[in-house]
Design a protein around this motif. Structure first.
Motif, PDB file in Angstrom:
ATOM      1  N   LEU A   1       2.052   1.507  -3.544  1.00  0.00           N
ATOM      2  CA  LEU A   1       0.913   1.906  -4.359  1.00  0.00           C
ATOM      3  C   LEU A   1       0.619   3.398  -4.199  1.00  0.00           C
ATOM      4  CD1 LEU A   1      -1.562   1.180  -6.117  1.00  0.00           C
ATOM      5  CD2 LEU A   1      -2.747   0.610  -3.988  1.00  0.00           C
ATOM      6  N   THR A   2       0.628   3.865  -2.980  1.00  0.00           N
ATOM      7  CA  THR A   2       0.371   5.281  -2.715  1.00  0.00           C
ATOM      8  C   THR A   2       1.419   6.161  -3.389  1.00  0.00           C
ATOM      9  OG1 THR A   2      -0.691   4.765  -0.612  1.00  0.00           O
ATOM     10  CG2 THR A   2       0.134   7.013  -0.880  1.00  0.00           C
ATOM     11  N   LEU A   3       2.673   5.756  -3.289  1.00  0.00           N
ATOM     12  CA  LEU A   3       3.742   6.555  -3.896  1.00  0.00           C
ATOM     13  C   LEU A   3       3.623   6.595  -5.418  1.00  0.00           C
ATOM     14  CD1 LEU A   3       6.746   5.510  -1.633  1.00  0.00           C
ATOM     15  CD2 LEU A   3       5.414   7.638  -1.558  1.00  0.00           C
TER      16      LEU A   3
ATOM     17  N   ALA B   1       5.740   8.091   4.724  1.00  0.00           N
ATOM     18  CA  ALA B   1       5.500   6.824   4.029  1.00  0.00           C
ATOM     19  C   ALA B   1       6.795   6.272   3.440  1.00  0.00           C
ATOM     20  CB  ALA B   1       4.445   7.003   2.939  1.00  0.00           C
TER      21      ALA B   1
ATOM     22  N   LEU C   1       0.536   6.293  -7.000  1.00  0.00           N
ATOM     23  CA  LEU C   1      -0.725   6.959  -7.327  1.00  0.00           C
ATOM     24  C   LEU C   1      -0.692   8.473  -7.122  1.00  0.00           C
ATOM     25  CD1 LEU C   1      -3.388   4.404  -6.030  1.00  0.00           C
ATOM     26  CD2 LEU C   1      -2.781   4.939  -8.404  1.00  0.00           C
ATOM     27  N   ILE C   2       0.164   8.942  -6.248  1.00  0.00           N
ATOM     28  CA  ILE C   2       0.235  10.389  -6.014  1.00  0.00           C
ATOM     29  C   ILE C   2       0.567  11.146  -7.301  1.00  0.00           C
ATOM     30  CG2 ILE C   2       1.555  12.224  -4.868  1.00  0.00           C
ATOM     31  CD1 ILE C   2       1.496  10.436  -2.342  1.00  0.00           C
TER      32      ILE C   2
ATOM     33  N   ASN D   1       0.813  -1.224   0.000  1.00  0.00           N
ATOM     34  CA  ASN D   1       0.000   0.000   0.000  1.00  0.00           C
ATOM     35  C   ASN D   1       0.841   1.265   0.000  1.00  0.00           C
ATOM     36  OD1 ASN D   1      -2.651  -0.976  -0.243  1.00  0.00           O
ATOM     37  ND2 ASN D   1      -2.594  -1.660   1.878  1.00  0.00           N
ATOM     38  N   ILE D   2       1.990   1.243   0.647  1.00  0.00           N
ATOM     39  CA  ILE D   2       2.868   2.416   0.600  1.00  0.00           C
ATOM     40  C   ILE D   2       3.408   2.581  -0.810  1.00  0.00           C
ATOM     41  CG2 ILE D   2       5.071   3.385   1.388  1.00  0.00           C
ATOM     42  CD1 ILE D   2       4.452   2.098   4.155  1.00  0.00           C
TER      43      ILE D   2
ATOM     44  N   VAL E   1       3.772  11.793   2.742  1.00  0.00           N
ATOM     45  CA  VAL E   1       4.567  11.087   1.735  1.00  0.00           C
ATOM     46  C   VAL E   1       5.966  10.809   2.281  1.00  0.00           C
ATOM     47  CG1 VAL E   1       5.679  11.314  -0.525  1.00  0.00           C
ATOM     48  CG2 VAL E   1       3.279  11.944  -0.243  1.00  0.00           C
TER      49      VAL E   1
ATOM     50  N   GLU F   1      -5.504  16.409  -9.044  1.00  0.00           N
ATOM     51  CA  GLU F   1      -5.595  16.440  -7.587  1.00  0.00           C
ATOM     52  C   GLU F   1      -4.488  17.346  -7.060  1.00  0.00           C
ATOM     53  OE1 GLU F   1      -5.508  12.350  -6.337  1.00  0.00           O
ATOM     54  OE2 GLU F   1      -7.557  12.009  -7.026  1.00  0.00           O
TER      55      GLU F   1
ATOM     56  N   GLY G   1      -2.385  10.954  -9.696  1.00  0.00           N
ATOM     57  CA  GLY G   1      -3.458  11.861  -9.302  1.00  0.00           C
ATOM     58  C   GLY G   1      -3.143  13.307  -9.620  1.00  0.00           C
TER      59      GLY G   1
ATOM     60  N   ASN H   1      -0.035  16.599   3.106  1.00  0.00           N
ATOM     61  CA  ASN H   1       0.120  15.409   2.275  1.00  0.00           C
ATOM     62  C   ASN H   1       1.594  15.101   2.037  1.00  0.00           C
ATOM     63  OD1 ASN H   1      -2.590  16.602   0.273  1.00  0.00           O
ATOM     64  ND2 ASN H   1      -2.746  15.095   1.908  1.00  0.00           N
TER      65      ASN H   1
END
Length: 141
Positions: free
Chosen positions: A105-107, A132, A109-110, A102-103, A129, A119, A113, A125
């Motif tokens: 994935l988040t890195l 994370a 997707l930022i 998930n980390i 990051v 976004e 986005g 945020n």
């Protein structure tokens, strides 16, 4: 209370069951055969929930509303599940594997986005990051 609170709790509980299930898949079974059974159960469960929900439109209407996203989501889920099964078969710990995924994935997707979905990224945020990235380093080292 935010409107997404109960769906978030449902998602977390379902993910706990998912991770425990993915970790418990037999090491001797072909992972794709396991996925056939998984998707058969998902198809049956989705069909039952569709029929009893009472809030659905006609099948014809729903078919006309479909787009590429339903197909690509299904295909991507195959590889998400296959990836988790292989990761757990190789001995990865259940306590940190989902967080690592998930980390990462988040890195990824930022910037997606920011670039494609317009976004925004606030200072808060950005601090998240950085934390994370630190967490990712600590978990994987």
């Amino acid at each position: 209370m935010p409107t997404y609170f109960w769906p978030l709790i449902l998602t977390i509980c379902a993910n706990v069951l998912y991770q425990l299930s993915a970790r418990s898949v037999s090491h001797t079974i072909d992972p794709f055969f396991s996925l056939i059974i998984t998707y058969s159960a998902a198809l049956l469960g989705s069909l039952v929930m569709f029929l009893i929900s009472g809030s659905h439109q006609s099948l014809n209407y729903n078919f006309h509303q479909l787009n590429w996203a339903s197909v690509t989501m299904g295909l991507s889920i195959i590889f998400v599940e296959f990836g988790y099964m292989l990761t757990y078969k190789s001995g990865a710990p259940i306590g940190s594997t989902p967080m690592t995924v998930n980390i990462g994935l988040t890195l990824l997707l930022i910037p997606i986005g920011l670039i494609f979905l317009q976004e925004s990224l606030t200072l808060r945020n950005l601090v998240g990051v950085v934390l994370a990235v630190v967490a990712f380093y600590l978990i994987t080292s």
